[in-house]
Design a protein around this motif. Structure first.
Motif, PDB file in Angstrom:
ATOM      1  N   UNK A 226       0.845  -1.195   0.000  1.00 17.62           N
ATOM      2  CA  UNK A 226       0.000   0.000   0.000  1.00 17.62           C
ATOM      3  C   UNK A 226       0.880   1.245   0.000  1.00 17.62           C
ATOM      4  N   UNK A 227       0.610   2.185  -0.920  1.00 21.09           N
ATOM      5  CA  UNK A 227       1.367   3.417  -1.021  1.00 21.09           C
ATOM      6  C   UNK A 227       0.922   4.404   0.057  1.00 21.09           C
ATOM      7  N   UNK A 228       1.896   5.034   0.716  1.00 26.40           N
ATOM      8  CA  UNK A 228       1.632   6.075   1.703  1.00 26.40           C
ATOM      9  C   UNK A 228       2.404   7.315   1.259  1.00 26.40           C
ATOM     10  N   UNK A 229       1.702   8.427   1.039  1.00 24.13           N
ATOM     11  CA  UNK A 229       2.335   9.692   0.671  1.00 24.13           C
ATOM     12  C   UNK A 229       2.221  10.639   1.857  1.00 24.13           C
ATOM     13  N   UNK A 230       3.363  11.153   2.300  1.00 26.51           N
ATOM     14  CA  UNK A 230       3.382  12.085   3.425  1.00 26.51           C
ATOM     15  C   UNK A 230       3.756  13.459   2.884  1.00 26.51           C
ATOM     16  N   UNK A 231       2.883  14.422   3.111  1.00 25.30           N
ATOM     17  CA  UNK A 231       3.139  15.793   2.685  1.00 25.30           C
ATOM     18  C   UNK A 231       4.420  16.314   3.314  1.00 25.30           C
ATOM     19  N   UNK A 232       4.983  17.329   2.690  1.00 28.13           N
ATOM     20  CA  UNK A 232       6.190  17.945   3.210  1.00 28.13           C
ATOM     21  C   UNK A 232       6.011  18.370   4.653  1.00 28.13           C
TER      22      UNK A 232
ATOM     23  N   UNK B 256      15.740  25.778  -2.644  1.00 24.53           N
ATOM     24  CA  UNK B 256      14.657  26.707  -2.980  1.00 24.53           C
ATOM     25  C   UNK B 256      15.001  28.098  -2.460  1.00 24.53           C
ATOM     26  N   UNK B 257      14.424  29.102  -3.051  1.00 21.72           N
ATOM     27  CA  UNK B 257      14.657  30.474  -2.617  1.00 21.72           C
ATOM     28  C   UNK B 257      14.123  30.676  -1.208  1.00 21.72           C
ATOM     29  N   UNK B 258      12.961  30.099  -0.930  1.00 22.96           N
ATOM     30  CA  UNK B 258      12.347  30.239   0.386  1.00 22.96           C
ATOM     31  C   UNK B 258      11.285  29.162   0.547  1.00 22.96           C
ATOM     32  N   UNK B 259      10.967  28.876   1.804  1.00 23.62           N
ATOM     33  CA  UNK B 259       9.810  28.046   2.116  1.00 23.62           C
ATOM     34  C   UNK B 259       8.674  28.995   2.485  1.00 23.62           C
ATOM     35  N   UNK B 260       7.534  28.465   2.889  1.00 27.61           N
ATOM     36  CA  UNK B 260       6.355  29.312   3.072  1.00 27.61           C
ATOM     37  C   UNK B 260       6.413  30.228   4.296  1.00 27.61           C
ATOM     38  N   UNK B 261       7.379  29.990   5.190  1.00 23.03           N
ATOM     39  CA  UNK B 261       7.641  30.906   6.312  1.00 23.03           C
ATOM     40  C   UNK B 261       9.139  31.173   6.340  1.00 23.03           C
ATOM     41  N   UNK B 262       9.556  32.411   6.514  1.00 19.77           N
ATOM     42  CA  UNK B 262      10.971  32.748   6.391  1.00 19.77           C
ATOM     43  C   UNK B 262      11.883  32.081   7.414  1.00 19.77           C
ATOM     44  N   UNK B 263      11.378  31.701   8.573  1.00 20.75           N
ATOM     45  CA  UNK B 263      12.232  31.075   9.586  1.00 20.75           C
ATOM     46  C   UNK B 263      12.463  29.581   9.351  1.00 20.75           C
ATOM     47  N   UNK B 264      11.760  28.993   8.370  1.00 17.87           N
ATOM     48  CA  UNK B 264      11.913  27.566   8.074  1.00 17.87           C
ATOM     49  C   UNK B 264      13.076  27.353   7.112  1.00 17.87           C
ATOM     50  N   UNK B 265      13.910  26.361   7.403  1.00 14.58           N
ATOM     51  CA  UNK B 265      15.109  26.083   6.617  1.00 14.58           C
ATOM     52  C   UNK B 265      15.003  24.828   5.766  1.00 14.58           C
ATOM     53  N   UNK B 266      14.097  23.906   6.136  1.00 17.20           N
ATOM     54  CA  UNK B 266      14.011  22.623   5.449  1.00 17.20           C
ATOM     55  C   UNK B 266      12.577  22.098   5.502  1.00 17.20           C
ATOM     56  N   UNK B 267      12.203  21.414   4.432  1.00 19.09           N
ATOM     57  CA  UNK B 267      10.931  20.690   4.350  1.00 19.09           C
ATOM     58  C   UNK B 267      11.246  19.348   3.710  1.00 19.09           C
ATOM     59  N   UNK B 268      10.657  18.267   4.214  1.00 21.23           N
ATOM     60  CA  UNK B 268      10.905  16.941   3.684  1.00 21.23           C
ATOM     61  C   UNK B 268       9.575  16.221   3.489  1.00 21.23           C
ATOM     62  N   UNK B 269       9.405  15.631   2.304  1.00 23.50           N
ATOM     63  CA  UNK B 269       8.229  14.788   2.058  1.00 23.50           C
ATOM     64  C   UNK B 269       8.680  13.352   1.849  1.00 23.50           C
ATOM     65  N   UNK B 270       7.773  12.407   2.067  1.00 22.68           N
ATOM     66  CA  UNK B 270       8.129  10.994   1.994  1.00 22.68           C
ATOM     67  C   UNK B 270       7.081  10.193   1.237  1.00 22.68           C
ATOM     68  N   UNK B 271       7.565   9.184   0.535  1.00 22.65           N
ATOM     69  CA  UNK B 271       6.706   8.150  -0.045  1.00 22.65           C
ATOM     70  C   UNK B 271       7.113   6.835   0.594  1.00 22.65           C
ATOM     71  N   UNK B 272       6.140   6.060   0.996  1.00 24.18           N
ATOM     72  CA  UNK B 272       6.407   4.769   1.625  1.00 24.18           C
ATOM     73  C   UNK B 272       5.524   3.722   0.981  1.00 24.18           C
ATOM     74  N   UNK B 273       5.947   2.481   1.079  1.00 20.33           N
ATOM     75  CA  UNK B 273       5.149   1.336   0.633  1.00 20.33           C
ATOM     76  C   UNK B 273       5.064   0.393   1.825  1.00 20.33           C
ATOM     77  N   UNK B 274       3.847   0.188   2.305  1.00 18.45           N
ATOM     78  CA  UNK B 274       3.609  -0.685   3.446  1.00 18.45           C
ATOM     79  C   UNK B 274       3.299  -2.077   2.904  1.00 18.45           C
ATOM     80  N   UNK B 275       4.016  -3.078   3.386  1.00 18.30           N
ATOM     81  CA  UNK B 275       3.866  -4.444   2.894  1.00 18.30           C
ATOM     82  C   UNK B 275       2.424  -4.917   2.872  1.00 18.30           C
ATOM     83  N   UNK B 276       2.087  -5.581   1.809  1.00 19.52           N
ATOM     84  CA  UNK B 276       0.708  -6.017   1.612  1.00 19.52           C
ATOM     85  C   UNK B 276       0.582  -7.423   1.728  1.00 19.52           C
TER      86      UNK B 276
END
Length: 138
Positions: free
Chosen positions: A34-40, A118-138
């Protein structure tokens, strides 16, 4: 080509034939389930406050903790992650982010990954954003 299969449902191919070996990630990860998508995720605590303003290590640690919690909410873990995408305001922060990542992810079976400055994230004090894709065993 070296292929590593973990004990569950994922196969890591760090360097397919004809592709230079990767340092710090796998070029290809496949899996069944099963695919799991995690937003940034950014360095927000559970109340939406920024953690570690100006401190990339503190922000990265909060980001990976948030990813861990999101994955757990979907019945997944970092062992199920097939792809991480990093958005950084300064690519020079990548070595620190990888150090923190290695506190959460098994270095023997690293996911595929992309890093984008990136030039900037959506708030100036943020330095990093990470998103993930996972596959949970079926």
């Amino acid at each position: 080509m070296r292929i590593m299969t973990d004990a569950t449902h994922l196969t890591h191919i760090p360097a397919p034939d004809g592709v230079a070996p990767a340092r710090g990630y796998s070029h290809v990860v496949t899996g069944t389930g099963r695919l799991v998508a995690v937003s940034g995720q950014v360095a927000f605590d559970e109340d939406g406050r920024v953690v570690g303003e100006g401190d990339i290590r503190a922000q990265a640690r909060q980001v990976f903790e948030n990813l861990r919690r999101c994955l757990a909410g979907a019945g997944a873990s970092f062992g199920d992650v097939v792809k991480l995408t990093y958005f950084l305001t300064d690519v020079a922060h990548l070595p620190v982010i990888r150090e923190v990542r290695d506190e959460f992810v098994d270095a023997g079976c690293l996911p595929a990954s992309s890093a984008v400055q990136v030039v900037a994230l959506f708030r100036p004090e943020l330095l990093v954003e990470v998103e993930a894709l996972a596959v949970v065993g079926g």
